[in-house]
Design an enzyme around this catalytic site. Structure first.
Site, mmCIF file in Angstrom:
data_model
loop_
_atom_site.group_PDB
_atom_site.id
_atom_site.type_symbol
_atom_site.label_atom_id
_atom_site.label_comp_id
_atom_site.label_asym_id
_atom_site.label_seq_id
_atom_site.Cartn_x
_atom_site.Cartn_y
_atom_site.Cartn_z
ATOM 1 N N PHE A 11 0.831 -1.212 0.000
ATOM 2 C CA PHE A 11 0.000 0.000 0.000
ATOM 3 C C PHE A 11 0.861 1.256 0.000
ATOM 4 O O PHE A 11 0.490 2.280 -0.561
ATOM 5 C CB PHE A 11 -0.905 -0.029 1.232
ATOM 6 C CG PHE A 11 -2.249 0.578 0.999
ATOM 7 C CD1 PHE A 11 -3.237 -0.111 0.316
ATOM 8 C CD2 PHE A 11 -2.533 1.851 1.449
ATOM 9 C CE1 PHE A 11 -4.475 0.451 0.085
ATOM 10 C CE2 PHE A 11 -3.768 2.422 1.223
ATOM 11 C CZ PHE A 11 -4.737 1.722 0.545
ATOM 12 N N GLU A 44 -6.079 -8.152 2.740
ATOM 13 C CA GLU A 44 -5.887 -9.375 1.950
ATOM 14 C C GLU A 44 -4.815 -10.300 2.540
ATOM 15 O O GLU A 44 -4.658 -11.445 2.080
ATOM 16 C CB GLU A 44 -5.513 -9.026 0.496
ATOM 17 C CG GLU A 44 -6.644 -8.546 -0.369
ATOM 18 C CD GLU A 44 -7.179 -7.173 0.018
ATOM 19 O OE1 GLU A 44 -8.394 -7.087 0.302
ATOM 20 O OE2 GLU A 44 -6.414 -6.191 0.072
ATOM 21 N N VAL A 66 1.327 -1.658 6.051
ATOM 22 C CA VAL A 66 1.254 -0.397 6.792
ATOM 23 C C VAL A 66 -0.165 0.142 6.670
ATOM 24 O O VAL A 66 -0.672 0.303 5.550
ATOM 25 C CB VAL A 66 2.240 0.649 6.228
ATOM 26 C CG1 VAL A 66 2.112 1.956 7.000
ATOM 27 C CG2 VAL A 66 3.671 0.133 6.273
ATOM 28 N N VAL A 67 -0.787 0.382 7.799
ATOM 29 C CA VAL A 67 -2.116 0.987 7.817
ATOM 30 C C VAL A 67 -1.989 2.335 8.532
ATOM 31 O O VAL A 67 -1.597 2.379 9.698
ATOM 32 C CB VAL A 67 -3.144 0.097 8.529
ATOM 33 C CG1 VAL A 67 -4.552 0.643 8.317
ATOM 34 C CG2 VAL A 67 -3.052 -1.343 8.044
ATOM 35 N N ILE A 68 -2.275 3.403 7.799
ATOM 36 C CA ILE A 68 -2.158 4.749 8.375
ATOM 37 C C ILE A 68 -3.562 5.329 8.527
ATOM 38 O O ILE A 68 -4.368 5.299 7.584
ATOM 39 C CB ILE A 68 -1.291 5.656 7.487
ATOM 40 C CG1 ILE A 68 0.122 5.061 7.342
ATOM 41 C CG2 ILE A 68 -1.210 7.065 8.094
ATOM 42 C CD1 ILE A 68 1.068 5.870 6.479
ATOM 43 N N HIS A 74 -12.637 3.496 8.450
ATOM 44 C CA HIS A 74 -11.951 2.463 7.664
ATOM 45 C C HIS A 74 -10.664 1.984 8.343
ATOM 46 O O HIS A 74 -10.314 0.801 8.276
ATOM 47 C CB HIS A 74 -11.645 3.022 6.276
ATOM 48 C CG HIS A 74 -11.145 1.995 5.301
ATOM 49 N ND1 HIS A 74 -11.868 0.875 4.961
ATOM 50 C CD2 HIS A 74 -9.995 1.915 4.597
ATOM 51 C CE1 HIS A 74 -11.183 0.167 4.086
ATOM 52 N NE2 HIS A 74 -10.036 0.762 3.863
ATOM 53 N N ARG A 112 9.359 2.923 12.584
ATOM 54 C CA ARG A 112 9.084 1.517 12.887
ATOM 55 C C ARG A 112 9.484 0.573 11.747
ATOM 56 O O ARG A 112 9.867 -0.573 11.982
ATOM 57 C CB ARG A 112 7.595 1.355 13.230
ATOM 58 C CG ARG A 112 7.291 1.913 14.604
ATOM 59 C CD ARG A 112 5.837 2.255 14.831
ATOM 60 N NE ARG A 112 5.650 2.783 16.181
ATOM 61 C CZ ARG A 112 5.943 4.035 16.540
ATOM 62 N NH1 ARG A 112 6.404 4.903 15.653
ATOM 63 N NH2 ARG A 112 5.786 4.429 17.787
#
Ligand SMILES: Nc1c(NC[C@H](O)[C@H](O)[C@H](O)CO)[nH]c(=O)[nH]c1=O
Ligand SMILES: CC(=O)[C@@H](O)COP(=O)(O)O
Length: 140
Positions: A11, A44, A66-68, A74, A112
Site C-alpha cells: 500500500f 488481503e 502499513v495501515v495509516i 476504515h 518503525r
C-alpha cells in the site's frame, strides 16, 4: 532450514520495502529460505496466507503492511480485521509473525519500518521463527 513466505500488502511502497528488507534479513540470517507474495492491502494478508498454506510449501509466514489512519472508520476495520485474521490462523497452529504497522501518520511508520531503527519487519520475522520452533517442540 525452513521455508518462509512473506505476504506483503503493498500500500505504501517505500515503507513496505523497509519492512520486507528487515523481515528477509532476519529470516536469511537464520538460514531460512524466503519467498515474497504481494497483495493489494492489509485486509488481503490473512486470506493470502490461508490460500498459500494449502500448497503445503511453507513452514512459516510473515505478514507485512502499513495501515495509516485516515479520516474515517476504515482505519479501524483494516487494522483490526487484518490482525484478527492473522490471529485466527495463528490460533489454528500456524507460525505467523504480524508485521502490519497500524499508525497515526507516516513519521511513526518510518521509524518503525526502518531496519536500522525499530525494525518491525525483522521483529515479526523473529516472532514467526519463534512460533515455528514451538511447533517443533510440541509436535506430537
Ligand atoms: N487504507 C489502507 C488499506 N486499505 C485497503 C484494504 O486493505 C483492502 O485492500 C481493500 O479494502 C480491498 O479489500 N490497506 C492497507 O494496507 N493500508 C491502508 O492504510
Ligand atoms: C486505512 C485508512 O484509514 C485510510 O487509508 C483510509 O482513509 P479514509 O478514512 O480517509 O478514507
Amino acid at each position: 532450514m525452513a521455508r518462509f513466505l512473506i505476504v506483503e500488502a503493498r500500500f505504501y511502497d517505500h515503507l513496505n520495502d523497509m519492512l520486507v528488507a528487515g523481515a528477509r534479513a532476519a529470516l536469511e540470517a537464520a538460514g531460512h529460505e524466503v519467498e515474497v507474495l504481494t497483495v493489494p492491502g492489509a485486509l488481503e494478508v490473512p486470506g493470502a496466507i490461508a490460500l498459500a498454506s494449502e500448497s503445503g510449501r511453507y513452514d512459516g509466514y510473515v505478514g507485512i503492511g502499513v495501515v495509516i489512519r485516515g479520516e474515517t472508520y476504515h482505519f479501524e476495520i483494516v487494522a483490526g480485521e487484518s490482525a484478527r485474521g492473522i490471529m485466527a490462523l495463528t490460533m489454528d497452529g500456524m507460525a505467523i509473525g504480524n508485521g502490519i504497522l497500524t499508525v497515526e501518520n507516516e513519521a511513526q511508520a518510518l521509524v518503525r519500518a526502518d531496519p536500522a531503527q525499530n525494525d518491525k519487519g525483522g521483529e515479526a520475522a523473529k516472532a514467526a521463527m519463534a512460533l515455528l520452533d514451538l511447533q517443533g517442540r510440541f509436535a506430537g
